[in-house]
Design a protein around this motif. Structure first.
Motif, PDB file in Angstrom:
ATOM      1  N   LEU A  35      13.660  34.570  -9.130  1.00 32.63           N
ATOM      2  CA  LEU A  35      14.351  35.618  -9.892  1.00 32.63           C
ATOM      3  C   LEU A  35      15.776  35.873  -9.420  1.00 32.63           C
ATOM      4  N   VAL A  36      16.155  35.310  -8.288  1.00 30.42           N
ATOM      5  CA  VAL A  36      17.417  35.644  -7.628  1.00 30.42           C
ATOM      6  C   VAL A  36      18.632  35.471  -8.543  1.00 30.42           C
ATOM      7  N   ASP A  37      18.748  34.354  -9.223  1.00 32.51           N
ATOM      8  CA  ASP A  37      19.935  34.125 -10.064  1.00 32.51           C
ATOM      9  C   ASP A  37      20.028  35.149 -11.188  1.00 32.51           C
ATOM     10  N   ASP A 106      25.647  48.403  -4.687  1.00 33.01           N
ATOM     11  CA  ASP A 106      25.695  47.798  -3.349  1.00 33.01           C
ATOM     12  C   ASP A 106      24.301  47.734  -2.726  1.00 33.01           C
ATOM     13  N   GLU A 107      23.507  48.770  -2.939  1.00 29.07           N
ATOM     14  CA  GLU A 107      22.133  48.752  -2.435  1.00 29.07           C
ATOM     15  C   GLU A 107      21.323  47.646  -3.118  1.00 29.07           C
ATOM     16  N   HIS A 108      21.541  47.455  -4.407  1.00 31.79           N
ATOM     17  CA  HIS A 108      20.862  46.367  -5.120  1.00 31.79           C
ATOM     18  C   HIS A 108      21.262  45.011  -4.520  1.00 31.79           C
ATOM     19  N   ARG A 109      22.540  44.871  -4.176  1.00 32.16           N
ATOM     20  CA  ARG A 109      22.996  43.620  -3.549  1.00 32.16           C
ATOM     21  C   ARG A 109      22.316  43.398  -2.195  1.00 32.16           C
ATOM     22  N   ARG A 110      22.107  44.470  -1.442  1.00 33.33           N
ATOM     23  CA  ARG A 110      21.425  44.347  -0.146  1.00 33.33           C
ATOM     24  C   ARG A 110      19.968  43.931  -0.332  1.00 33.33           C
ATOM     25  N   ILE A 111      19.324  44.487  -1.343  1.00 29.54           N
ATOM     26  CA  ILE A 111      17.948  44.086  -1.660  1.00 29.54           C
ATOM     27  C   ILE A 111      17.911  42.601  -1.963  1.00 29.54           C
ATOM     28  N   LEU A 112      18.831  42.167  -2.804  1.00 28.28           N
ATOM     29  CA  LEU A 112      18.887  40.766  -3.209  1.00 28.28           C
ATOM     30  C   LEU A 112      19.197  39.848  -2.029  1.00 28.28           C
ATOM     31  N   ALA A 113      20.113  40.254  -1.162  1.00 29.41           N
ATOM     32  CA  ALA A 113      20.452  39.440   0.015  1.00 29.41           C
ATOM     33  C   ALA A 113      19.233  39.274   0.916  1.00 29.41           C
ATOM     34  N   ALA A 114      18.457  40.337   1.099  1.00 30.72           N
ATOM     35  CA  ALA A 114      17.256  40.243   1.933  1.00 30.72           C
ATOM     36  C   ALA A 114      16.228  39.307   1.300  1.00 30.72           C
ATOM     37  N   ILE A 115      16.108  39.343  -0.006  1.00 27.60           N
ATOM     38  CA  ILE A 115      15.184  38.420  -0.685  1.00 27.60           C
ATOM     39  C   ILE A 115      15.633  36.985  -0.468  1.00 27.60           C
ATOM     40  N   ARG A 116      16.929  36.751  -0.609  1.00 25.87           N
ATOM     41  CA  ARG A 116      17.461  35.396  -0.384  1.00 25.87           C
ATOM     42  C   ARG A 116      17.146  34.896   1.023  1.00 25.87           C
ATOM     43  N   GLU A 117      17.185  35.808   1.988  1.00 23.06           N
ATOM     44  CA  GLU A 117      16.909  35.452   3.383  1.00 23.06           C
ATOM     45  C   GLU A 117      15.414  35.388   3.674  1.00 23.06           C
ATOM     46  N   GLY A 118      14.589  35.706   2.687  1.00 26.28           N
ATOM     47  CA  GLY A 118      13.147  35.672   2.882  1.00 26.28           C
ATOM     48  C   GLY A 118      12.613  36.855   3.670  1.00 26.28           C
TER      49      GLY A 118
END
Length: 147
Positions: A35-37, A106-118
């Motif tokens: 879902l990341v993209d 910005d909080e949504h971006r942090r959520i997404l970054a953590a998902i990308r990092e697993g």
């Protein structure tokens, strides 16, 4: 329609955050990566909407729905679907100006970054924080800078 009850909303926002975080943690990591993209594209769209001075609530709802779309626990998703509509009438208090909207993005971006990092624990933490911050904004004067 009953009057707005900020105390009720301040109890519901963190509840929804915890329910969403649970749904996130119960989603297979590979499904979230898929879902990341799309999540990133929606964040870009959210930022553009805020910069144009338009309403963010509908896009925020779509982003959260997409984030949780891979959760296979239908009972949990039903609880979320039953609880979130209780908050819709408070959107006007939450999205009280572009600064708050930008912080939320910005909080949504942090959520997404953590998902990308697993790191689903970190993603869930930021997801709850997004909702908790929303509750903190309720009832504040949007003309004054918030914390």
């Amino acid at each position: 329609m009953p009057p707005l009850d900020v105390d009720e909303a301040r109890k519901l926002y963190p509840l929804v955050g915890e329910l969403e975080a649970l749904a996130l943690r119960w989603t297979a990591p590979q499904d979230l990566i898929g879902l990341v993209d799309r999540l990133e594209k929606q964040i870009d769209e959210m930022r553009a909407v805020v910069e144009r001075g338009e309403e963010l609530a509908a896009l925020d709802d779509r982003w959260h729905a997409l984030l949780l779309s891979a959760c296979a626990n239908r009972h949990l998703m039903r609880l979320i679907d039953q609880t979130k509509p209780l908050l819709k009438r408070y959107d006007v208090l939450y999205f009280g100006g572009p600064d708050r909207a930008r912080r939320s993005i910005d909080e949504h971006r942090r959520i997404l970054a953590a998902i990308r990092e697993g790191d689903l624990t970190e993603a869930a933490r930021w997801l709850v924080q997004n909702w908790v911050n929303g509750a903190a904004y309720l009832g504040q004067d949007t003309r004054r800078p918030s914390r």
